[in-house]
Design an enzyme around this catalytic site. Sequence first.
Site, PDB file in Angstrom:
ATOM      1  CE  LYS A 275      -3.011   2.607   3.198  1.00  0.00           C
ATOM      2  NZ  LYS A 275      -3.807   2.583   4.455  1.00  0.00           N
ATOM      3  CG  ASP A 280      -5.358   7.871   4.936  1.00  0.00           C
ATOM      4  OD1 ASP A 280      -6.341   8.453   4.437  1.00  0.00           O
ATOM      5  OD2 ASP A 280      -5.460   6.864   5.666  1.00  0.00           O
ATOM      6  CE  LYS A 287      -6.220   8.734   8.447  1.00  0.00           C
ATOM      7  NZ  LYS A 287      -6.773   7.599   9.199  1.00  0.00           N
ATOM      8  CG  ASP A 298      -1.642   5.367   4.997  1.00  0.00           C
ATOM      9  OD1 ASP A 298      -1.394   4.356   5.679  1.00  0.00           O
ATOM     10  OD2 ASP A 298      -2.775   5.622   4.551  1.00  0.00           O
ATOM     11  CG  ASP A 357      -9.593   7.343   7.304  1.00  0.00           C
ATOM     12  OD1 ASP A 357      -8.569   7.304   6.595  1.00  0.00           O
ATOM     13  OD2 ASP A 357      -9.578   7.586   8.528  1.00  0.00           O
ATOM     14  CD  GLU A 359      -6.617   5.095   2.941  1.00  0.00           C
ATOM     15  OE1 GLU A 359      -7.539   5.196   3.758  1.00  0.00           O
ATOM     16  OE2 GLU A 359      -5.436   4.878   3.292  1.00  0.00           O
ATOM     17  NE  ARG A 361     -10.534  -1.465   4.665  1.00  0.00           N
ATOM     18  CZ  ARG A 361     -11.002  -1.643   5.881  1.00  0.00           C
ATOM     19  NH1 ARG A 361     -12.126  -2.312   6.072  1.00  0.00           N
ATOM     20  NH2 ARG A 361     -10.359  -1.175   6.928  1.00  0.00           N
TER      21      ARG A 361
END
Length: 507
Positions: A275, A280, A287, A298, A357, A359, A361
Amino acid sequence: MKEIIEVKLKTRKADFITCKTDLLAAGLFSDAKGLDKLNAELDQKLGGAIERLIKLGDFKGKEGTTAIVYGNDSIGAKRILLVGLGEKKKATLDTVRNAAANAAKKAVEIKAETLSLALHRAFDGKCDLAATGRVMAEGTYLGSYRYDEFVTQRENGRLGSLGVEIIDSDAGKIKKIDKGLQCGGIIGRAQSYARTLANRPANVINPEKLAAEAKRIAKAVKGLTCTVFDEKQMAEKGMGGILAVGSGSKSPPRFIVLQYNGAGKSKPTIALVGKAITFDSGGISIKPASKMDEMKLDKSGGIAVLGTMRAVAELKLPVNVIGIIPSAENLPSGTSYRPGDIISTFSGKTVEILNTDAEGRMILCDGIAYAVKQKCDTIIDIATLTGACKVALGSYMAGLMGSDEKLIKQIQKAAEESGEKVWPLPSGDEYAEEMKSKIADLKNTGSRWGGACTAAAFLRQFAGETKWAHLDIAGMDMFERATEYLAEGSSGFGVRLLTTYLMNIAR
Ligand code: BES
Ligand code: MN
Ligand code: ZN
């Protein structure tokens, strides 16, 4: 890319007493009865300075501690660094790695030009010499690393490079240590490379820049190739997951594929999927502001894959590996994907978005489905996927889920050897059940509980029948505070673990 502090590694046949060096590092166990031969000899030349220091209680050999003793005309070293190794019966290769890191960090702090390591002496007979050489090399990279490429006004300054040598007076031993040193140097350098890329903030690295760096490293390292899909190519392929996540940012997403064929066409290929969210914010499901800056990290899973691909190619391992790095920036804007959206992913499965959030996956499912389509034999994904995993395991080990017992065991073994720890967590049918949607095939969040497991159960469904394992490194991507031997910021977690796994497969 230039190393922030260049580490120049070598082995040298030299005598401990006469060895000319800025800093000579020797290990001491906390439960040792008196000094060993090396330290006793040194101590004699120093007129008992080491004994006095120990008698005063200033150094007890506790793990993580050090003490400096200054040299005199009778020895070659300007300084001796005593490095605590803790209890002898608890000592492992990880102890040697950390001791080397500790010594390297001190060497940078005092601006030593040369660091001579004699740490293996304390482990004589206990650990394999090549393995000891390898972890000492890894440790010196770990410990000497710091991230200061944007600091223009440095108070104390530092040197641009550190010469590190492992010394022993026995040429036979040196030969064995040297084998491990070469390998550990490649792994250590790849890990520092990963840390620097991950530490770079989102205004410096976006998906396009990351893709350009992947292309550059592929060109520089023999045997490595890189293909990048831009947003148009992703649209043609139907990669709706990564496109949805990337749709809110002015920086478009990129799908990076690195290939290394070291085993020949007829042999199976292992896919590493990482990933790489360059930032993020959470997107529309934004967030809270506190610690949001940490979300520049991230992209750590994707960068661990990039670092591993570099190491594997440099080590010329006889394995076939494909590194798949979906990369996007998750931002809120008028073009972002929204809660409620239904996304068609590369696999054909549709996903109802409940939280933008979640995201990771959504980009990984396209990456995993792509690996399946390439007919890979095994898929391992690595991602800073869930805060829930950090809640469950803290910052000591990564969550490990998977569909294949043998693969899980292999990763656990690599974790023990590399010192990058993992702990098994479930991801079976109970959790998959929570991810079913009424209006699409899946939804992208489950209930409040077991978030690391439901996220893994979501991913599992994209691997189909292919052997699959998942590493949730949400708690492992960074060191929150600097320690005795590590600088704060990106940890580079995963490079040692995945490279060790592939080295074991190659064997
Ligand atoms: N990147 C985060 C996970 C994360 C949290 C990594 C803390 C490192 C430290 C991920 O994209 C995320 O936001 N996950 C959500 C999922 C939730 C909305 C189902 C989370 O964990 O809160
Ligand atoms: Mn998120
Ligand atoms: Zn994320």
